[in-house]
Enzyme design. Structure first.
Site, short mmCIF file in Angstrom:
data_model
loop_
_atom_site.label_atom_id
_atom_site.label_comp_id
_atom_site.label_asym_id
_atom_site.label_seq_id
_atom_site.Cartn_x
_atom_site.Cartn_y
_atom_site.Cartn_z
N HIS A 141 51.47 -9.96 10.90
CA HIS A 141 50.57 -9.76 12.03
C HIS A 141 49.33 -10.61 11.80
CE1 HIS A 141 52.66 -6.57 14.14
NE2 HIS A 141 52.80 -5.86 13.03
N CYS A 183 49.99 -13.55 15.38
CA CYS A 183 49.16 -13.62 16.58
C CYS A 183 47.79 -14.18 16.24
CB CYS A 183 49.00 -12.25 17.22
SG CYS A 183 50.43 -11.72 18.18
#
Length: 305
Positions: A141, A183
């Site tokens: 992430h 991301c």
């Protein structure tokens, strides 16, 4: 709203590699606190004059080099981060591709922030004088300027700092390549409609080498899965768009195309082939474009040794 946007269902669908937050901090490569000056390291990478001024990196050292893959799938509960289903396909694909390119690959799973920093610091401390280059892939992430360990986030710059030319002198003048699947924000790329027609197919003397100065920030390539500010998509069954495209391009073209050209092919595949397919209408039919930041000074080829 963001909490709902990041909930995954067990079906085959596309999900975003981000923590459900509304604001992210920025920490671009090369920023941060000023460094204290230390004695200049003595260069251990010796090149002839023609090699130094060549348009292509020397890639015929005895070894291709070290490659490190950090594959973070699960995260501590207090982080609020979802399990990254599908990432094991990415790590497996990269492990195969990099091994085929003669890299000495170390694959690590579910590491805490300090463990990631320690592994990369140890890698930077190795003697790379007989290696062509260095590669690191981080699958996790992320937010703009950060990637997540399983316990907390890390500034990306902290992970690259030990490899700069003034810190890792045996990699000075050699490619340092980072692939980051994560991301970089919470925006969605809505895409733009295009009308596409029905088109088929779519004499140098080498004196004794003298000491030359190069920028400490030179010879890096950082390939991000997405541009700053946006979600990066990963399919829970088939893996992330970016890494799967990268694996495909490396498999087909590593012997005949240079790295930057291959990354352009990756951009094309991600941009044209993929579109999000999810049960959440707010996240459906979204697009993605990777982003390559290059401080390379020459072309990189991975031709067989």
């Amino acid at each position: 709203m963001e909490e709902a946007m990041c909930i995954e269902s067990p079906q085959n669908q596309d999900v975003a590699d981000a923590k459900p937050v509304s604001e992210t901090d920025s920490f671009p490569f090369g920023s941060g606190k000023s460094e204290t000056h230390s004695p200049k390291p003595v260069a251990t990478t010796i090149q002839t004059t023609s090699e130094f001024y060549s348009h292509v990196y020397k890639m015929n050292y005895p070894n291709r080099g070290k490659a490190i893959i950090i594959n973070n799938k699960t995260f501590d509960r207090n982080t609020g981060l979802n399990e990254r289903r599908g990432t094991d396909l990415d790590s497996s694909a990269l492990n195969c591709r990099l091994s085929e390119l003669d890299f000495d690959v170390d694959l690590h799973h579910d590491l805490k922030a300090e463990e990631i920093k320690n592994i990369l610091k140890k890698a930077a401390d190795l003697d790379h004088k007989d290696n062509d280059c260095f590669v690191c892939a981080i699958l996790s992430h992320g937010e703009d300027g950060f990637v997540w360990g399983k316990d907390k986030k890390i500034p990306i710059n902290d992970l690259m700092e030990p490899f700069k030319g003034n810190k890792c002198v045996s990699l000075a003048g050699k490619p340092k390549i980072f692939f980051i699947q994560a991301c970089r924000g919470t925006k969605f790329d809505e895409g733009v409609d295009m009308n596409v027609g029905d088109v088929k197919g779519f004499m140098d003397v080498e004196p004794q080498f003298s000491l030359q100065k190069i920028p400490s920030e030179a010879d890096f390539l950082i390939a991000y899965s997405v541009v700053p500010g946006y979600y990066s998509w990963r399919n829970t069954i088939s893996g992330s768009w970016f890494v799967q495209a990268l694996s495909e391009v490396l498999m087909k073209h590593a012997q005949n195309l240079d790295l930057l050209t291959m990354m352009t092919r990756v951009n094309q595949i991600v941009a044209n082939k993929f579109q999000s397919n999810t049960s959440n209408p707010n996240m459906n039919e979204k697009k993605q474009i990777p982003c390559v930041t290059s401080m390379l000074t020459k072309e990189v080829y991975f031709k067989s040794k």
